[in-house]
Design an enzyme around this catalytic site. Structure first.
Site, short mmCIF file in Angstrom:
data_model
loop_
_atom_site.label_atom_id
_atom_site.label_comp_id
_atom_site.label_asym_id
_atom_site.label_seq_id
_atom_site.Cartn_x
_atom_site.Cartn_y
_atom_site.Cartn_z
N ILE A 70 -4.37 -16.02 -12.75
CA ILE A 70 -4.57 -14.83 -13.59
C ILE A 70 -5.26 -13.75 -12.75
CG2 ILE A 70 -5.44 -13.94 -15.79
CD1 ILE A 70 -5.61 -16.79 -16.84
N PRO A 71 -4.51 -13.17 -11.79
CA PRO A 71 -5.11 -12.10 -10.99
C PRO A 71 -5.44 -10.91 -11.89
CG PRO A 71 -2.77 -12.32 -10.50
CD PRO A 71 -3.11 -13.40 -11.45
N HIS A 72 -6.58 -10.29 -11.64
CA HIS A 72 -6.98 -9.16 -12.48
C HIS A 72 -7.88 -8.22 -11.69
CE1 HIS A 72 -9.86 -12.44 -12.92
NE2 HIS A 72 -10.79 -11.52 -13.02
N CYS A 73 -7.91 -6.96 -12.16
CA CYS A 73 -8.79 -5.98 -11.54
C CYS A 73 -8.99 -4.81 -12.49
CB CYS A 73 -8.22 -5.49 -10.21
SG CYS A 73 -6.71 -4.51 -10.36
#
Length: 156
Positions: A70-73
């Site tokens: 779950i890549p997030h930024c």
């Protein structure tokens, strides 16, 4: 932002739900996600999105185990939350906590200011992805439409 609570089905759009994407590495997956978001909204810089995703990965992998990441930024100047769901043709190394390669990716790009909403969405995603049968149903999808429908169906 509207007064409805943020849920996966109000942030994910069919155009950002992609099935069986070829990717050779974690970096390529993140580049692909950034490019897709830019194609949907040209005001958003794919380079900035990619750099922010990479910066977040440097703090610790967003690979949560069992083939899921779950890549997030956060993104300066963004006024809504963007979700991107991707299944990969082949699993890629993602430095996941269980050292397993990843083939199911849900990226979350949130406004710089969003804090509680961001955490709430991550929690919803982690909960959904914790259900092995749900993940298997996503992995079985042959096309983006089915993938989108399964992801946004009420309670998986």
């Amino acid at each position: 932002m509207s007064d409805t609570s943020l849920t996966i089905d109000n942030i994910l759009v069919p155009e950002l739900t992609l099935c069986r994407v070829p990717a050779s590495s974690k970096k390529r997956v993140l580049e692909f996600i950034a490019e897709k978001i830019h194609q949907q909204d040209e005001a958003l810089s794919d380079t900035e999105i990619f750099n922010n995703l990479i910066a977040r990965e440097r703090l610790g992998s967003t690979g949560i185990g069992q083939g899921i990441a779950i890549p997030h930024c956060r993104l300066e100047g963004l006024n809504r939350v963007i979700g991107v769901l991707v299944t990969l043709e082949e699993s890629v190394e993602f430095d996941a906590i269980d050292n397993q390669p990843v083939d199911l990716v849900f990226a979350l790009i949130v406004p710089k200011e969003a804090t509680s909403e961001h955490l709430e969405l991550l929690s919803q995603l982690a909960e959904k992805f914790n259900e092995r049968s749900f993940c298997n149903r996503l992995r079985e999808c042959e096309d983006a439409r089915t993938l989108y429908e399964r992801m946004t169906a009420a309670n998986g």
